[in-house]
Design an enzyme around this catalytic site. Sequence first.
Site, PDB file in Angstrom:
ATOM      1  N   CYS A 101      -8.559 -28.064  77.206  1.00 49.50           N
ATOM      2  CA  CYS A 101      -7.877 -29.254  76.689  1.00 49.50           C
ATOM      3  C   CYS A 101      -7.054 -29.898  77.798  1.00 49.50           C
ATOM      4  O   CYS A 101      -7.079 -31.104  77.977  1.00 49.50           O
ATOM      5  CB  CYS A 101      -6.986 -28.890  75.506  1.00 49.50           C
ATOM      6  SG  CYS A 101      -7.895 -28.280  74.069  1.00 49.50           S
TER       7      CYS A 101
ATOM      8  N   ARG B 287     -13.826 -31.740  65.234  1.00 46.13           N
ATOM      9  CA  ARG B 287     -14.668 -30.552  65.308  1.00 46.13           C
ATOM     10  C   ARG B 287     -14.304 -29.499  64.284  1.00 46.13           C
ATOM     11  O   ARG B 287     -15.168 -28.797  63.757  1.00 46.13           O
ATOM     12  CB  ARG B 287     -14.556 -29.973  66.736  1.00 46.13           C
ATOM     13  CG  ARG B 287     -15.150 -28.597  66.939  1.00 46.13           C
ATOM     14  CD  ARG B 287     -14.817 -28.078  68.337  1.00 46.13           C
ATOM     15  NE  ARG B 287     -13.389 -28.073  68.593  1.00 46.13           N
ATOM     16  CZ  ARG B 287     -12.556 -27.114  68.176  1.00 46.13           C
ATOM     17  NH1 ARG B 287     -13.025 -26.088  67.468  1.00 46.13           N
ATOM     18  NH2 ARG B 287     -11.263 -27.180  68.458  1.00 46.13           N
TER      19      ARG B 287
ATOM     20  N   ARG C 256      -4.753 -34.778  97.841  1.00 52.55           N
ATOM     21  CA  ARG C 256      -5.800 -33.907  97.295  1.00 52.55           C
ATOM     22  C   ARG C 256      -5.237 -32.615  96.704  1.00 52.55           C
ATOM     23  O   ARG C 256      -5.963 -31.627  96.581  1.00 52.55           O
ATOM     24  CB  ARG C 256      -6.819 -33.581  98.390  1.00 52.55           C
ATOM     25  CG  ARG C 256      -7.469 -34.821  98.979  1.00 52.55           C
ATOM     26  CD  ARG C 256      -8.420 -34.478 100.117  1.00 52.55           C
ATOM     27  NE  ARG C 256      -8.984 -35.682 100.720  1.00 52.55           N
ATOM     28  CZ  ARG C 256      -9.843 -35.683 101.738  1.00 52.55           C
ATOM     29  NH1 ARG C 256     -10.222 -34.517 102.280  1.00 52.55           N
ATOM     30  NH2 ARG C 256     -10.311 -36.819 102.224  1.00 52.55           N
TER      31      ARG C 256
ATOM     32  N   ARG D 212      -7.171 -33.959  78.048  1.00 53.63           N
ATOM     33  CA  ARG D 212      -8.163 -34.749  77.321  1.00 53.63           C
ATOM     34  C   ARG D 212      -7.882 -34.778  75.830  1.00 53.63           C
ATOM     35  O   ARG D 212      -8.207 -35.734  75.122  1.00 53.63           O
ATOM     36  CB  ARG D 212      -9.575 -34.199  77.559  1.00 53.63           C
ATOM     37  CG  ARG D 212      -9.779 -32.816  76.956  1.00 53.63           C
ATOM     38  CD  ARG D 212     -11.229 -32.357  76.928  1.00 53.63           C
ATOM     39  NE  ARG D 212     -11.315 -31.028  76.334  1.00 53.63           N
ATOM     40  CZ  ARG D 212     -11.455 -30.793  75.038  1.00 53.63           C
ATOM     41  NH1 ARG D 212     -11.524 -31.797  74.186  1.00 53.63           N
ATOM     42  NH2 ARG D 212     -11.518 -29.552  74.585  1.00 53.63           N
ATOM     43  N   SER D 213      -7.280 -33.674  75.306  1.00 55.69           N
ATOM     44  CA  SER D 213      -7.068 -33.518  73.871  1.00 55.69           C
ATOM     45  C   SER D 213      -5.748 -32.804  73.649  1.00 55.69           C
ATOM     46  O   SER D 213      -5.518 -31.745  74.242  1.00 55.69           O
ATOM     47  CB  SER D 213      -8.225 -32.711  73.264  1.00 55.69           C
ATOM     48  OG  SER D 213      -7.991 -32.405  71.900  1.00 55.69           O
TER      49      SER D 213
ATOM     50  N   ASP E 174      -3.177 -31.424  70.606  1.00 55.06           N
ATOM     51  CA  ASP E 174      -2.658 -31.136  69.263  1.00 55.06           C
ATOM     52  C   ASP E 174      -1.152 -31.370  69.363  1.00 55.06           C
ATOM     53  O   ASP E 174      -0.407 -30.502  69.796  1.00 55.06           O
ATOM     54  CB  ASP E 174      -2.997 -29.692  68.897  1.00 55.06           C
ATOM     55  CG  ASP E 174      -2.387 -29.225  67.594  1.00 55.06           C
ATOM     56  OD1 ASP E 174      -1.539 -29.946  67.025  1.00 55.06           O
ATOM     57  OD2 ASP E 174      -2.737 -28.117  67.138  1.00 55.06           O
TER      58      ASP E 174
ATOM     59  N   ALA F 106      -5.736 -25.191  64.039  1.00 53.20           N
ATOM     60  CA  ALA F 106      -7.120 -25.587  63.789  1.00 53.20           C
ATOM     61  C   ALA F 106      -8.007 -24.924  64.832  1.00 53.20           C
ATOM     62  O   ALA F 106      -7.813 -25.122  66.028  1.00 53.20           O
ATOM     63  CB  ALA F 106      -7.260 -27.103  63.846  1.00 53.20           C
TER      64      ALA F 106
ATOM     65  N   HIS G 143      -3.307 -36.332  69.051  1.00 48.63           N
ATOM     66  CA  HIS G 143      -3.531 -36.355  67.608  1.00 48.63           C
ATOM     67  C   HIS G 143      -2.599 -35.419  66.861  1.00 48.63           C
ATOM     68  O   HIS G 143      -2.070 -34.459  67.418  1.00 48.63           O
ATOM     69  CB  HIS G 143      -4.986 -35.988  67.287  1.00 48.63           C
ATOM     70  CG  HIS G 143      -5.442 -34.702  67.911  1.00 48.63           C
ATOM     71  ND1 HIS G 143      -6.026 -34.660  69.164  1.00 48.63           N
ATOM     72  CD2 HIS G 143      -5.382 -33.410  67.481  1.00 48.63           C
ATOM     73  CE1 HIS G 143      -6.318 -33.404  69.467  1.00 48.63           C
ATOM     74  NE2 HIS G 143      -5.923 -32.618  68.462  1.00 48.63           N
TER      75      HIS G 143
ATOM     76  N   TYR H 255      -2.930 -33.207  63.319  1.00 48.22           N
ATOM     77  CA  TYR H 255      -3.829 -32.778  62.251  1.00 48.22           C
ATOM     78  C   TYR H 255      -3.235 -33.154  60.899  1.00 48.22           C
ATOM     79  O   TYR H 255      -2.009 -33.147  60.711  1.00 48.22           O
ATOM     80  CB  TYR H 255      -4.073 -31.271  62.333  1.00 48.22           C
ATOM     81  CG  TYR H 255      -5.036 -30.888  63.429  1.00 48.22           C
ATOM     82  CD1 TYR H 255      -6.411 -31.047  63.256  1.00 48.22           C
ATOM     83  CD2 TYR H 255      -4.581 -30.388  64.647  1.00 48.22           C
ATOM     84  CE1 TYR H 255      -7.302 -30.716  64.264  1.00 48.22           C
ATOM     85  CE2 TYR H 255      -5.465 -30.051  65.662  1.00 48.22           C
ATOM     86  CZ  TYR H 255      -6.823 -30.221  65.461  1.00 48.22           C
ATOM     87  OH  TYR H 255      -7.708 -29.903  66.465  1.00 48.22           O
TER      88      TYR H 255
END
Length: 269
Positions: free
Chosen positions: A145, A21, A126, A171-172, A174, A268, A212, A214
């Site tokens: 994220c 993105r 739960r 989920r993501s 850096d 980023a 990931h 960068y």
Amino acid sequence: MQIYLDLLRRILDEGVRREDRTGTGTVSVFGHQMVFDLREGFPLVTTKKIYTRSVFGELLWFLRGDTNVGWLHDNNIHIWDEWADENGDLGPVYGHQWRSWPDDDGTIDQIANVVEQIRTNPWSRRHIVSAWNVAEIKEMALPPCHTLFQFYVTPDDRGTPTWLSCQLYQRSGDTFLGVPFNIASYALLTHLVASVTGLKPLRFVHTLGDAHVYLNHLDQVHEQLKRKPRHRPTLTVNPGIRDIDGFELSDITLTGYDPYPALPAPIAV
């Protein structure tokens, strides 16, 4: 921590080049898990300096249910500035979803609910808090994220609820800049929730989707991988605080942190 350096090495060795993105480009792997034993010390990266005031302050800001950077600025924390609007607002990000998830009858305080559940029904499956509110993502300055976390209570040999663990699904990640921050933040959250529920912190399990690096962080990653991890520091929280809303920065103490120098890198946006 070697387990974190192993993730960096895996991304360099196995990762694929992907556009993203921000237009920066990444090297990425999909699906990775790290398990940190909190009895062995606080899982704070030592192969570069992490500014713990920002980590601890951001978590307390989330727990306040705040979504404006004003409180962060009052505490000299500026990690959200790039995403804030001209009034300092970020939309319904983490704090809003944790403490005021919209409901037909008003709002749901997920944090208060999960703390009460741990106290009164420790064996429940739960004990979950989610920040991924699909209906409100478009209003957020940055979609979450770190999206969902779950607590798990372990008994002692007599069957008494004793230990608290936390698993995060992110989920993501850096992995150079953000993931060390996230590890420390959720380890701290585990300590805080354990303290107010009369339990002891056991493990933090960190599950990543897209992990990931960068492309403009690769030089820093190679430098970090040359460094040997040092002993983990020790975290203590004020045991006199019995309400999750009662913690201040002064109630959190870190000792024995001896990191290598910082490795600055661009964020980023």
